[in-house]
Design a protein around this motif. Structure first.
Motif, PDB file in Angstrom:
ATOM      1  N   PHE B  36      43.400 -12.705  15.151  1.00  0.00           N
ATOM      2  CA  PHE B  36      44.802 -12.992  15.410  1.00  0.00           C
ATOM      3  C   PHE B  36      45.430 -12.321  14.106  1.00  0.00           C
ATOM      4  N   LEU B  37      44.860 -12.356  13.090  1.00  0.00           N
ATOM      5  CA  LEU B  37      45.602 -11.926  11.938  1.00  0.00           C
ATOM      6  C   LEU B  37      45.207 -10.323  11.684  1.00  0.00           C
ATOM      7  N   PHE B  38      44.429 -10.025  12.146  1.00  0.00           N
ATOM      8  CA  PHE B  38      44.129  -8.493  11.612  1.00  0.00           C
ATOM      9  C   PHE B  38      44.084  -7.584  12.802  1.00  0.00           C
ATOM     10  N   ALA B  39      43.043  -7.701  13.900  1.00  0.00           N
ATOM     11  CA  ALA B  39      43.097  -6.799  15.036  1.00  0.00           C
ATOM     12  C   ALA B  39      44.308  -6.663  15.977  1.00  0.00           C
ATOM     13  N   LEU B  40      45.020  -7.923  16.198  1.00  0.00           N
ATOM     14  CA  LEU B  40      46.197  -7.861  17.006  1.00  0.00           C
ATOM     15  C   LEU B  40      47.135  -7.227  16.201  1.00  0.00           C
ATOM     16  N   PRO B  41      47.410  -7.724  14.958  1.00  0.00           N
ATOM     17  CA  PRO B  41      48.831  -6.790  14.247  1.00  0.00           C
ATOM     18  C   PRO B  41      48.535  -5.464  14.452  1.00  0.00           C
ATOM     19  N   LEU B  42      47.223  -5.140  14.131  1.00  0.00           N
ATOM     20  CA  LEU B  42      46.940  -3.716  13.947  1.00  0.00           C
ATOM     21  C   LEU B  42      46.854  -2.924  15.328  1.00  0.00           C
ATOM     22  N   LEU B  43      46.668  -3.553  16.368  1.00  0.00           N
ATOM     23  CA  LEU B  43      46.947  -3.183  17.527  1.00  0.00           C
ATOM     24  C   LEU B  43      48.472  -2.946  17.893  1.00  0.00           C
ATOM     25  N   ILE B  44      49.280  -3.774  17.509  1.00  0.00           N
ATOM     26  CA  ILE B  44      50.742  -3.812  17.687  1.00  0.00           C
ATOM     27  C   ILE B  44      51.315  -2.554  16.846  1.00  0.00           C
ATOM     28  N   ILE B  45      50.706  -2.559  15.544  1.00  0.00           N
ATOM     29  CA  ILE B  45      51.254  -1.336  14.875  1.00  0.00           C
ATOM     30  C   ILE B  45      50.904   0.209  15.642  1.00  0.00           C
ATOM     31  N   GLY B  46      49.667  -0.062  16.031  1.00  0.00           N
ATOM     32  CA  GLY B  46      49.029   1.236  16.831  1.00  0.00           C
ATOM     33  C   GLY B  46      50.174   1.715  17.854  1.00  0.00           C
ATOM     34  N   VAL B  47      50.454   0.667  18.539  1.00  0.00           N
ATOM     35  CA  VAL B  47      51.277   0.834  20.049  1.00  0.00           C
ATOM     36  C   VAL B  47      52.768   1.316  19.558  1.00  0.00           C
ATOM     37  N   TYR B  48      53.303   0.607  18.529  1.00  0.00           N
ATOM     38  CA  TYR B  48      54.478   1.077  17.910  1.00  0.00           C
ATOM     39  C   TYR B  48      54.567   2.399  17.512  1.00  0.00           C
ATOM     40  N   SER B  49      53.513   3.053  17.130  1.00  0.00           N
ATOM     41  CA  SER B  49      53.340   4.469  16.485  1.00  0.00           C
ATOM     42  C   SER B  49      53.886   5.273  17.681  1.00  0.00           C
ATOM     43  N   PHE B  50      53.680   4.778  19.072  1.00  0.00           N
ATOM     44  CA  PHE B  50      54.042   5.678  20.062  1.00  0.00           C
ATOM     45  C   PHE B  50      55.352   5.671  20.724  1.00  0.00           C
ATOM     46  N   ALA B  51      55.865   4.304  20.193  1.00  0.00           N
ATOM     47  CA  ALA B  51      57.291   3.936  21.199  1.00  0.00           C
ATOM     48  C   ALA B  51      58.355   4.649  20.374  1.00  0.00           C
ATOM     49  N   SER B  52      59.647   4.457  21.116  1.00  0.00           N
ATOM     50  CA  SER B  52      60.727   5.276  20.597  1.00  0.00           C
ATOM     51  C   SER B  52      61.677   4.257  19.966  1.00  0.00           C
ATOM     52  N   ARG B  53      62.670   4.709  19.360  1.00  0.00           N
ATOM     53  CA  ARG B  53      63.267   3.719  18.242  1.00  0.00           C
ATOM     54  C   ARG B  53      64.758   3.387  19.029  1.00  0.00           C
ATOM     55  N   SER B  54      64.986   2.206  18.918  1.00  0.00           N
ATOM     56  CA  SER B  54      66.382   1.680  19.502  1.00  0.00           C
ATOM     57  C   SER B  54      67.572   1.795  18.316  1.00  0.00           C
ATOM     58  N   ARG B  55      68.419   1.729  18.774  1.00  0.00           N
ATOM     59  CA  ARG B  55      70.073   1.548  17.945  1.00  0.00           C
ATOM     60  C   ARG B  55      69.756   0.788  16.903  1.00  0.00           C
ATOM     61  N   THR B  56      69.401  -0.791  17.344  1.00  0.00           N
ATOM     62  CA  THR B  56      69.141  -1.664  16.397  1.00  0.00           C
ATOM     63  C   THR B  56      67.914  -1.499  15.358  1.00  0.00           C
ATOM     64  N   GLY B  57      66.985  -0.540  15.718  1.00  0.00           N
ATOM     65  CA  GLY B  57      65.896  -0.533  14.848  1.00  0.00           C
ATOM     66  C   GLY B  57      64.691  -0.820  15.460  1.00  0.00           C
ATOM     67  N   MET B  58      64.741  -2.042  16.365  1.00  0.00           N
ATOM     68  CA  MET B  58      63.757  -2.536  17.202  1.00  0.00           C
ATOM     69  C   MET B  58      62.823  -1.377  18.102  1.00  0.00           C
ATOM     70  N   PRO B  59      61.569  -1.257  17.792  1.00  0.00           N
ATOM     71  CA  PRO B  59      61.277  -0.402  19.089  1.00  0.00           C
ATOM     72  C   PRO B  59      61.303  -0.516  20.310  1.00  0.00           C
ATOM     73  N   LYS B  60      61.419   0.143  20.957  1.00  0.00           N
ATOM     74  CA  LYS B  60      61.614   0.140  22.556  1.00  0.00           C
ATOM     75  C   LYS B  60      60.157   0.541  23.154  1.00  0.00           C
ATOM     76  N   LEU B  61      59.658  -0.376  24.039  1.00  0.00           N
ATOM     77  CA  LEU B  61      58.458   0.051  24.459  1.00  0.00           C
ATOM     78  C   LEU B  61      58.453   0.672  25.685  1.00  0.00           C
ATOM     79  N   GLU B  62      59.094   1.793  25.602  1.00  0.00           N
ATOM     80  CA  GLU B  62      59.268   2.796  26.915  1.00  0.00           C
ATOM     81  C   GLU B  62      59.474   4.124  26.136  1.00  0.00           C
ATOM     82  N   ALA B  63      59.636   5.101  26.867  1.00  0.00           N
ATOM     83  CA  ALA B  63      59.826   6.477  26.502  1.00  0.00           C
ATOM     84  C   ALA B  63      58.765   6.776  25.392  1.00  0.00           C
ATOM     85  N   TRP B  64      57.472   6.595  25.790  1.00  0.00           N
ATOM     86  CA  TRP B  64      56.362   6.826  24.796  1.00  0.00           C
ATOM     87  C   TRP B  64      56.278   8.292  24.441  1.00  0.00           C
ATOM     88  N   ASN B  65      56.398   8.584  23.042  1.00  0.00           N
ATOM     89  CA  ASN B  65      56.143   9.988  22.327  1.00  0.00           C
ATOM     90  C   ASN B  65      55.404  10.112  21.394  1.00  0.00           C
TER      91      ASN B  65
END
Ligand code: ATP
Ligand code: MG
Lengths: 355, 293
Positions: B36-65
């Motif tokens: 919960f404190l290592f593998a899961l956050p790591l996975l989230i970071i990994g997924v975010y790397s391919f996400a796109s950026r919204s105007r507010t800064g939060m990653p949008k989990l669409e338009a993978w790139n």
């Protein structure tokens, strides 16, 4: 006399309050197989380490072929050591271990290769050159340790219980090999052991130590046949110690009043201990078969132990119980427990010790 | 299951399975923690790397790139910050080793009593919070700080605060214990009769050290180096407090992406890049460890 290979004069070593070696004097001749023998903690290793330069004496002088060693570091001394624990370099192969000393002396690569090969042959380890010490048996490691020291052709080789970790069979085989190697290369061996049999079979001379002091330094036979103290007599082999008093030179009165002929070295009235080895005692049924000039003591067999090559008897003489050992040979009489017997021994076999 | 009677192959296998179940049970809390404190956050970071950026800064989990990944290799700023961070981590490790080895050697060769006292000294800094200690360095290195005064007196240096040397001082200071402790453990374990054997075989003190002591304490050197290198590479607090804006390191860059620039995908991909480097270092560690065994 030529200068001794190792000369030790008035050497004392103290570790804080512990006196490990107490004022010893010793000369070891060139080419000699010399053993230091004594119980655990008597200062054998310490003596060896001082010769090697791994420890400096608190006081005294150590010379090697006449040259004063003083505070010279170990790498500047013409000696090599086979350590009690082998101390092989675990990160190097057999070849790497054996070549180490030669590399340090900047011997050319060709010669190093040749001498390392010879040394490995000498200790019969051919084929194991590229193994690490961790992949060798105890006996093989021991031989690597030996080759690693011998390859340097030191003036003096120091061996600290090199066979201590081996089982009996391997130890006996290695004893012969060591002796052979020493004859072949002809260098001075200073050999530490607490195994008295090993010392007797291998050495030209033996020094018996106890509590940091040298008790007796003599050839093997003399140490066994003519120990100078009770300690040496008891430490080397089995023996009977019988107390008595010198009546006149050559005659000792035992505690029960019986007189025996013995080798005495002190005047009438001195209290002595007779040292009588079990195998020097012959058992007879009657006095008739005992040679004329032998001592004859009557007693009773109280116990008999069968050892295969010999029979061991405990004989009760009334005042003392004495052990006797008879070789198991064809035609030899055997005695039953409880049988009355005559114990006979030659006067020369009974040494009257005063210390 | 019966425990009496002769053992059969099935019974033996059963017993072994039960043994390994017991082992799992003991390790369960750590597994949960790691998950919960290592593998899961790591996975989230990994997924975010391919996400796109919204105007507010939060990653949008669409338009993978792959934009933020490509940026790692093309953006000069990121590349130079990464290179600088690597150099800082390597040099910090080297300094720690240079200072730590003699000290660990000294501790390991003292009597047992002295040894324990010295080890306590090594650990005393941990009694105070790291942040507090780093701020203390700010005082020492700042205008009128003790170290600055000393430098002025010797005519050698002025205030080093907000320069790279200050970052080095802070990092070496902070991570030195992580170098000293494994080195101490390795040196303390060393069989000194091997060094004696080397001396007996005509090696001088220095050569015996180089040929015997050093290779046989390699485990400690590698472990200490990894323990210093990894946190130095990701260091954030020290460069932030002592380094100032001119000496941004990769750790600070990541924090900026998340908190200031609000570019989570980029922050995530840079984090992943750091971890790849650390992973390589760790694999190298285990490899070289296995070789010396
Ligand atoms: N470094 C040391 N510090 C303190 N005391 C020591 C040290 N080395 C040896 N001693 C002491 O000196 C005495 C002699 O030790 P030494 O190792 O020479 O015995 P030894 O005859 O080789 O015994 P063993 O047969 O068990 O190997 C012992 O009482 C030992 O405890
Ligand atoms: Mg010893």
């Amino acid at each position: 006399m030529t200068t001794a290979a190792v000369g030790i004069k008035g050497v004392t070593k103290r570790f804080g309050d512990v006196v490990a070696v107490d004022h010893i004097d010793l000369e070891i001749a060139d080419g000699e197989f010399f053993s230091l023998l004594g119980p655990s903690g008597c200062g054998k290793t310490t003596t060896l380490r001082m010769i090697a330069g791994l420890e400096y004496p608190t006081e005294g002088s150590i010379t090697i072929h006449g040259e004063e060693m003083g505070l010279r570091p170990p790498n500047k001394r013409p000696v090599n050591t086979v350590f009690q624990s082998y101390a092989l370099f675990p990160h190097m192969t057999v070849t790497g271990n054996v070549a180490f000393g030669l590399q340090m002396q900047k011997i050319s690569e060709d010669e190093t290769r040749r001498r390392v090969g010879e040394a490995i042959d000498l200790v019969r380890l051919s084929g194991m050159e590229n193994r690490r010490p961790g992949m060798l048996s105890g006996g093989q490691q021991q031989r690597v340790a030996l080759a690693r020291a011998l390859v340097n052709r030191p003036e003096v080789l120091l061996l600290d219980e090199p066979l201590g970790a081996l089982d009996l069979k391997l130890r006996q085989a290695m004893q012969l090999e060591l002796k052979e190697i020493q004859r072949e290369v002809g260098i001075t061996f200073v050999y530490v052991t607490h195994d008295q049999e090993e010392a007797l079979t291998m050495s030209d001379r033996i020094a018996v130590m106890n509590e940091g002091q040298l008790l007796q330094v003599a050839p093997s036979e003399e140490i066994y046949e003519r120990p100078n103290t009770r300690f040496v007599a008891e430490f080397i082999g089995e023996t009977n110690l019988i107390s008595g008093t010198v009546v006149e030179p050559g005659i000792v009165k035992l505690a029960d009043g019986r007189l025996v002929k013995a080798r005495t070295h002190s005047g009438a009235g001195t209290a002595v201990t007779l040292n009588l080895r079990p195998e020097k005692i012959d058992l007879h049924h009657t006095e008739e078969s005992v040679p004329e000039h032998f001592n004859k003591l009557s007693g009773t067999i109280v116990r008999r132990l069968y050892f295969g090559d010999s029979l061991f008897y405990e004989v009760d003489f009334g005042h003392s119980i004495v052990d006797a050992r008879e070789e198991n040979r064809p035609g030899r009489e055997r005695f039953a427990e409880g049988a009355p017997i005559i114990a006979a021994f030659h006067p020369d076999s009974a040494e009257a010790l005063t210390e | 299951m019966t425990t009496d009677g002769p053992v059969t192959a099935e019974l033996e296998a059963d017993a072994e399975r039960a043994e390994s179940r017991r082992g799992l049970f003991l390790a369960l809390p750590s597994y949960i923690y790691l998950l919960f404190l290592f593998a899961l956050p790591l996975l989230i970071i990994g997924v975010y790397s391919f996400a796109s950026r919204s105007r507010t800064g939060m990653p949008k989990l669409e338009a993978w790139n792959l934009d933020s990944i490509t940026k790692l290799f093309t953006d000069d700023l990121i590349r130079s910050i990464f290179a600088r961070s690597l150099i800082v981590a390597i040099l910090t490790t080297a300094f720690c080793l240079l200072v730590g080895y003699p000290f660990a050697y000294y501790i390991a060769t003292r009597s047992e009593k002295t040894r324990n006292i010295l080890l306590v000294f090594v650990m005393i800094p941990f009694w105070t919070n790291f942040l507090v200690r780093t701020y203390a360095w700010r005082v020492l290195l700042g205008e009128d700080g003790l170290i600055t005064e000393l430098g002025r007196f010797l005519n050698l240096w002025d205030s080093m605060l907000f320069t790279l040397p200050a970052v080095y001082i802070g990092l070496v200071y902070g991570y030195l214990p992580f170098m000293v402790l494994p080195l101490y453990a390795a040196i303390e374990r060393l069989d000194w009769s091997l060094v004696e054997a080397a001396r007996d075989l005509y090696a001088s003190g220095w050569v015996a050290f180089r040929r015997v002591t050093l290779p046989l304490t390699k485990q400690g050197i590698i472990a200490g180096s990894i323990l210093v290198f990894i946190p130095s590479l990701g260091a954030y607090v020290t460069p932030d407090i002592l380094g100032g804006a001119k000496t941004t390191l990769i750790g600070n860059y990541v924090v900026n992406q998340f908190l200031t620039a609000r570019n989570w995908p980029l922050g995530s991909s840079v984090s992943m890049a750091i971890m790849v480097v650390m992973l390589i270092a760790t694999i190298w560690y285990f490899r070289s460890g296995a070789k010396t065994l």
